[in-house]
Design a protein around this motif. Structure first.
Motif, PDB file in Angstrom:
ATOM      1  N   ILE A  48      47.988  42.464  24.736  1.00 22.46           N
ATOM      2  CA  ILE A  48      48.294  41.201  25.713  1.00 22.46           C
ATOM      3  C   ILE A  48      47.765  41.362  26.967  1.00 22.46           C
ATOM      4  CG2 ILE A  48      50.122  39.927  26.772  1.00 22.46           C
ATOM      5  CD1 ILE A  48      51.891  40.586  24.108  1.00 22.46           C
ATOM      6  N   ILE A  49      47.702  42.394  27.665  1.00 19.44           N
ATOM      7  CA  ILE A  49      47.013  42.975  28.805  1.00 19.44           C
ATOM      8  C   ILE A  49      45.598  42.741  28.639  1.00 19.44           C
ATOM      9  CG2 ILE A  49      46.607  44.658  30.557  1.00 19.44           C
ATOM     10  CD1 ILE A  49      49.385  45.667  30.129  1.00 19.44           C
ATOM     11  N   TYR A  50      45.177  43.193  27.523  1.00 18.38           N
ATOM     12  CA  TYR A  50      43.587  42.958  27.299  1.00 18.38           C
ATOM     13  C   TYR A  50      43.126  41.528  27.236  1.00 18.38           C
ATOM     14  CZ  TYR A  50      38.943  42.935  25.245  1.00 18.38           C
ATOM     15  OH  TYR A  50      37.767  42.555  24.706  1.00 18.38           O
ATOM     16  N   ILE A  51      43.953  40.798  26.395  1.00 17.02           N
ATOM     17  CA  ILE A  51      43.621  39.402  25.958  1.00 17.02           C
ATOM     18  C   ILE A  51      43.686  38.630  27.504  1.00 17.02           C
ATOM     19  CG2 ILE A  51      44.498  37.167  24.985  1.00 17.02           C
ATOM     20  CD1 ILE A  51      42.957  39.067  23.030  1.00 17.02           C
ATOM     21  N   LEU A  52      44.546  38.886  28.247  1.00 17.43           N
ATOM     22  CA  LEU A  52      45.027  38.374  29.635  1.00 17.43           C
ATOM     23  C   LEU A  52      43.449  38.619  30.549  1.00 17.43           C
ATOM     24  CD1 LEU A  52      48.506  38.523  30.309  1.00 17.43           C
ATOM     25  CD2 LEU A  52      47.361  36.372  29.952  1.00 17.43           C
ATOM     26  N   PHE A  53      43.400  39.771  30.554  1.00 18.13           N
ATOM     27  CA  PHE A  53      42.165  40.208  31.454  1.00 18.13           C
ATOM     28  C   PHE A  53      40.882  39.669  31.083  1.00 18.13           C
ATOM     29  CE2 PHE A  53      38.789  43.219  32.271  1.00 18.13           C
ATOM     30  CZ  PHE A  53      38.882  43.396  33.295  1.00 18.13           C
ATOM     31  N   ILE A  54      40.410  39.500  29.927  1.00 14.36           N
ATOM     32  CA  ILE A  54      39.334  39.276  29.276  1.00 14.36           C
ATOM     33  C   ILE A  54      39.097  37.681  29.616  1.00 14.36           C
ATOM     34  CG2 ILE A  54      39.782  38.802  26.756  1.00 14.36           C
ATOM     35  CD1 ILE A  54      36.431  40.508  27.967  1.00 14.36           C
ATOM     36  N   ASN A  55      40.389  36.922  29.311  1.00 13.40           N
ATOM     37  CA  ASN A  55      40.322  35.651  29.457  1.00 13.40           C
ATOM     38  C   ASN A  55      40.178  35.085  30.872  1.00 13.40           C
ATOM     39  OD1 ASN A  55      40.683  33.723  27.144  1.00 13.40           O
ATOM     40  ND2 ASN A  55      41.893  35.296  26.554  1.00 13.40           N
ATOM     41  N   LEU A  56      40.887  36.136  31.830  1.00 21.02           N
ATOM     42  CA  LEU A  56      40.821  35.768  33.225  1.00 21.02           C
ATOM     43  C   LEU A  56      39.459  36.036  33.922  1.00 21.02           C
ATOM     44  CD1 LEU A  56      44.372  37.046  34.633  1.00 21.02           C
ATOM     45  CD2 LEU A  56      43.247  34.550  34.633  1.00 21.02           C
ATOM     46  N   LEU A  57      38.812  37.029  33.380  1.00 16.57           N
ATOM     47  CA  LEU A  57      37.360  37.626  33.656  1.00 16.57           C
ATOM     48  C   LEU A  57      36.467  36.439  33.224  1.00 16.57           C
ATOM     49  CD1 LEU A  57      35.649  39.802  34.631  1.00 16.57           C
ATOM     50  CD2 LEU A  57      35.507  40.560  32.322  1.00 16.57           C
ATOM     51  N   THR A  58      36.613  35.732  31.968  1.00 15.72           N
ATOM     52  CA  THR A  58      35.623  34.655  31.488  1.00 15.72           C
ATOM     53  C   THR A  58      36.035  33.524  32.471  1.00 15.72           C
ATOM     54  OG1 THR A  58      36.044  35.565  29.260  1.00 15.72           O
ATOM     55  CG2 THR A  58      34.775  33.547  29.688  1.00 15.72           C
ATOM     56  N   PHE A  59      37.153  33.202  32.595  1.00 18.00           N
ATOM     57  CA  PHE A  59      37.443  31.939  33.307  1.00 18.00           C
ATOM     58  C   PHE A  59      36.570  32.090  34.751  1.00 18.00           C
ATOM     59  CE2 PHE A  59      40.150  29.602  36.449  1.00 18.00           C
ATOM     60  CZ  PHE A  59      40.120  28.557  36.060  1.00 18.00           C
ATOM     61  N   PHE A  60      37.031  33.234  35.621  1.00 18.07           N
ATOM     62  CA  PHE A  60      36.418  33.437  36.758  1.00 18.07           C
ATOM     63  C   PHE A  60      34.845  33.470  36.729  1.00 18.07           C
ATOM     64  CE2 PHE A  60      40.654  34.918  37.759  1.00 18.07           C
ATOM     65  CZ  PHE A  60      40.995  33.725  38.698  1.00 18.07           C
ATOM     66  N   ASN A  61      34.315  34.349  35.679  1.00 18.09           N
ATOM     67  CA  ASN A  61      32.800  34.134  35.649  1.00 18.09           C
ATOM     68  C   ASN A  61      32.272  32.668  35.630  1.00 18.09           C
ATOM     69  OD1 ASN A  61      30.974  36.609  35.724  1.00 18.09           O
ATOM     70  ND2 ASN A  61      32.714  37.228  34.320  1.00 18.09           N
ATOM     71  N   MET A  62      32.866  31.828  34.983  1.00 20.83           N
ATOM     72  CA  MET A  62      32.432  30.451  34.785  1.00 20.83           C
ATOM     73  C   MET A  62      32.602  29.724  36.003  1.00 20.83           C
ATOM     74  SD  MET A  62      31.553  29.786  31.613  1.00 20.83           S
ATOM     75  CE  MET A  62      31.613  27.915  31.340  1.00 20.83           C
ATOM     76  N   GLY A  63      33.527  30.054  36.872  1.00 26.88           N
ATOM     77  CA  GLY A  63      33.674  29.486  38.183  1.00 26.88           C
ATOM     78  C   GLY A  63      32.729  29.865  39.168  1.00 26.88           C
ATOM     79  N   LEU A  64      32.139  31.208  38.926  1.00 26.59           N
ATOM     80  CA  LEU A  64      31.175  32.095  39.751  1.00 26.59           C
ATOM     81  C   LEU A  64      30.099  31.292  39.626  1.00 26.59           C
ATOM     82  CD1 LEU A  64      30.795  34.113  42.103  1.00 26.59           C
ATOM     83  CD2 LEU A  64      30.581  35.750  40.089  1.00 26.59           C
ATOM     84  N   ASP A  65      29.821  31.081  38.264  1.00 26.33           N
ATOM     85  CA  ASP A  65      28.568  30.640  37.816  1.00 26.33           C
ATOM     86  C   ASP A  65      27.965  29.293  38.349  1.00 26.33           C
ATOM     87  OD1 ASP A  65      25.829  31.064  36.612  1.00 26.33           O
ATOM     88  OD2 ASP A  65      26.595  29.705  35.058  1.00 26.33           O
ATOM     89  N   LYS A  66      29.177  28.471  38.174  1.00 29.40           N
ATOM     90  CA  LYS A  66      29.251  27.189  38.795  1.00 29.40           C
ATOM     91  C   LYS A  66      28.950  27.204  40.410  1.00 29.40           C
ATOM     92  CE  LYS A  66      29.955  22.700  38.937  1.00 29.40           C
ATOM     93  NZ  LYS A  66      28.976  21.529  38.198  1.00 29.40           N
ATOM     94  N   GLN A  67      29.564  27.986  41.061  1.00 34.64           N
ATOM     95  CA  GLN A  67      29.112  28.178  42.437  1.00 34.64           C
ATOM     96  C   GLN A  67      27.841  28.400  42.767  1.00 34.64           C
ATOM     97  OE1 GLN A  67      32.111  30.718  44.125  1.00 34.64           O
ATOM     98  NE2 GLN A  67      33.432  29.054  44.531  1.00 34.64           N
ATOM     99  N   ARG A  68      27.093  29.418  42.031  1.00 33.82           N
ATOM    100  CA  ARG A  68      25.759  29.857  42.330  1.00 33.82           C
ATOM    101  C   ARG A  68      25.009  28.682  41.940  1.00 33.82           C
ATOM    102  NH1 ARG A  68      26.645  36.063  39.899  1.00 33.82           N
ATOM    103  NH2 ARG A  68      27.623  36.957  41.686  1.00 33.82           N
ATOM    104  N   ALA A  69      25.443  27.991  40.665  1.00 32.80           N
ATOM    105  CA  ALA A  69      24.435  26.918  40.451  1.00 32.80           C
ATOM    106  C   ALA A  69      24.486  25.771  41.503  1.00 32.80           C
ATOM    107  CB  ALA A  69      24.951  26.237  39.094  1.00 32.80           C
TER     108      ALA A  69
END
Length: 130
Positions: A48-69
């Motif tokens: 469960i910790i892994y699933i939460l971590f990888i989903n948060l990481l993916t979510f924040f990477n999408m946001g970071l990529d949007k800001q950079r775009a």
């Protein structure tokens, strides 16, 4: 159905082979030093910790990529975003697409992320049934 079962068996055998090699290596290294066995790592809590971590990481990477775009800066590779989703971050990726309105015009993302998530869920369910 037979083809799916054969494919699952083939993939499972390959994964088990490499996983057992890794587990044996890991256990041999840490066994004499008071370390844990590999099986101790795969508890429900850790999964469960892994699933939460990888989903948060993916979510924040999408946001970071949007800001950079928006700023015209260096961007995250599309392959990196797909790897994060393939590693179990499908929910975070889909949430990131629609929260940040990022990659919504790209069918590879709007169809690919949910498709990967569905395939992963089916594989988990089939794994518990068969």
């Amino acid at each position: 159905m037979i083809l799916v079962k054969r494919f699952k068996i083939l993939i499972c055998e390959k994964i088990k082979k490499y996983f057992l090699i890794f587990c044996t290596f890991y256990d041999n290294i840490y066994e004499g030093f008071g370390g844990r066995k590999m099986g101790d790592l795969f508890t429900i809590k850790n999964i469960i910790i892994y699933i939460l971590f990888i989903n948060l990481l993916t979510f924040f990477n999408m946001g970071l990529d949007k800001q950079r775009a928006k700023k015209g800066k260096w961007r995250t590779k599309e392959s990196t975003l797909f790897i994060l989703v393939l590693m179990g971050g499908g929910i975070g990726g889909i949430a990131g697409i629609y929260t940040f309105r990022h990659k919504t015009q790209n069918k590879m993302f709007t169809i690919g992320f949910p498709l990967i998530l569905i395939i992963e869920l089916v594989l988990v369910i089939v794994n518990f049934i068969i």
